[in-house]
Design an enzyme around this catalytic site. Structure first.
Site, PDB file in Angstrom:
ATOM      1  N   ASP A  64       0.859  -1.174   0.000  1.00  0.00           N
ATOM      2  CA  ASP A  64       0.000   0.000   0.000  1.00  0.00           C
ATOM      3  C   ASP A  64       0.899   1.228   0.000  1.00  0.00           C
ATOM      4  OD1 ASP A  64      -2.932   0.804   0.232  1.00  0.00           O
ATOM      5  OD2 ASP A  64      -1.908   2.159   1.614  1.00  0.00           O
ATOM      6  N   THR A  65       0.522   2.217  -0.781  1.00  0.00           N
ATOM      7  CA  THR A  65       1.295   3.455  -0.887  1.00  0.00           C
ATOM      8  C   THR A  65       0.377   4.645  -0.673  1.00  0.00           C
ATOM      9  OG1 THR A  65       2.873   2.481  -2.430  1.00  0.00           O
ATOM     10  CG2 THR A  65       2.724   4.882  -2.422  1.00  0.00           C
TER      11      THR A  65
END
Length: 161
Positions: A64-65
């Site tokens: 996840d970014t």
């Protein structure tokens, strides 16, 4: 791979890694007072756990970014106006890109890695932002610009991974 990221697919393809994409369904809303590093860790773990339920004997990679600046999260967007405002807010200032990676092996051992990248974008005028948005590489990208694409031309400073 428990991620829908085009950039991650390109990276795995470059190294000729064979994978299957699993698009998890997780609520990405931050918890009250949640820090960016805690958010990406929690979300990548949730995504990895969802994938592990369906692929019990597989190696799982989930990620996840998010982009964080001025005590604000800049998530992925599909809306032109939101993307325009995001880039306008990030323009001329520093922000941090947080990526959380969770690995789960077939023995269900879990490893987590956090990447933090500090970036400063040059000051962009409205026309430059509109020209960039016309390329559409901002869609479904945290912060509304792609570091791996044409968005890299806006970077004045980068420190980190």
């Amino acid at each position: 791979m428990s991620s829908s990221s085009k950039a991650r697919r390109i990276l795995l393809d470059r190294f000729k890694i064979i994978y299957e994409i699993f698009s998890p369904d997780v609520n990405e809303t931050p918890l009250k007072n949640e820090r960016p590093d805690s958010l990406v860790k929690r979300l990548s773990l949730m995504k990895a756990n969802q994938a592990k339920l369906k692929h019990k004997k597989s190696f799982i990679l989930a990620a996840d970014t998010i982009v964080y600046a001025r005590k604000k999260f800049f998530f992925k967007t599909e809306d032109f106006n939101v993307a325009f405002n995001n880039i306008k807010l990030l323009s001329g200032g520093r922000h941090t890109i947080y990526t959380g990676l969770t690995f789960i092996n077939p023995k269900e051992e879990i490893k987590f890695y956090l990447s933090k990248t500090r970036i400063k974008l040059k000051k962009l005028n409205d026309e430059e932002i509109k020209q960039y948005l016309a390329l559409k590489e901002w869609k479904n990208v945290a912060g509304s610009y792609a570091v791996q694409g044409y968005g890299s031309s806006f970077i004045n400073f980068i420190s980190g991974s």
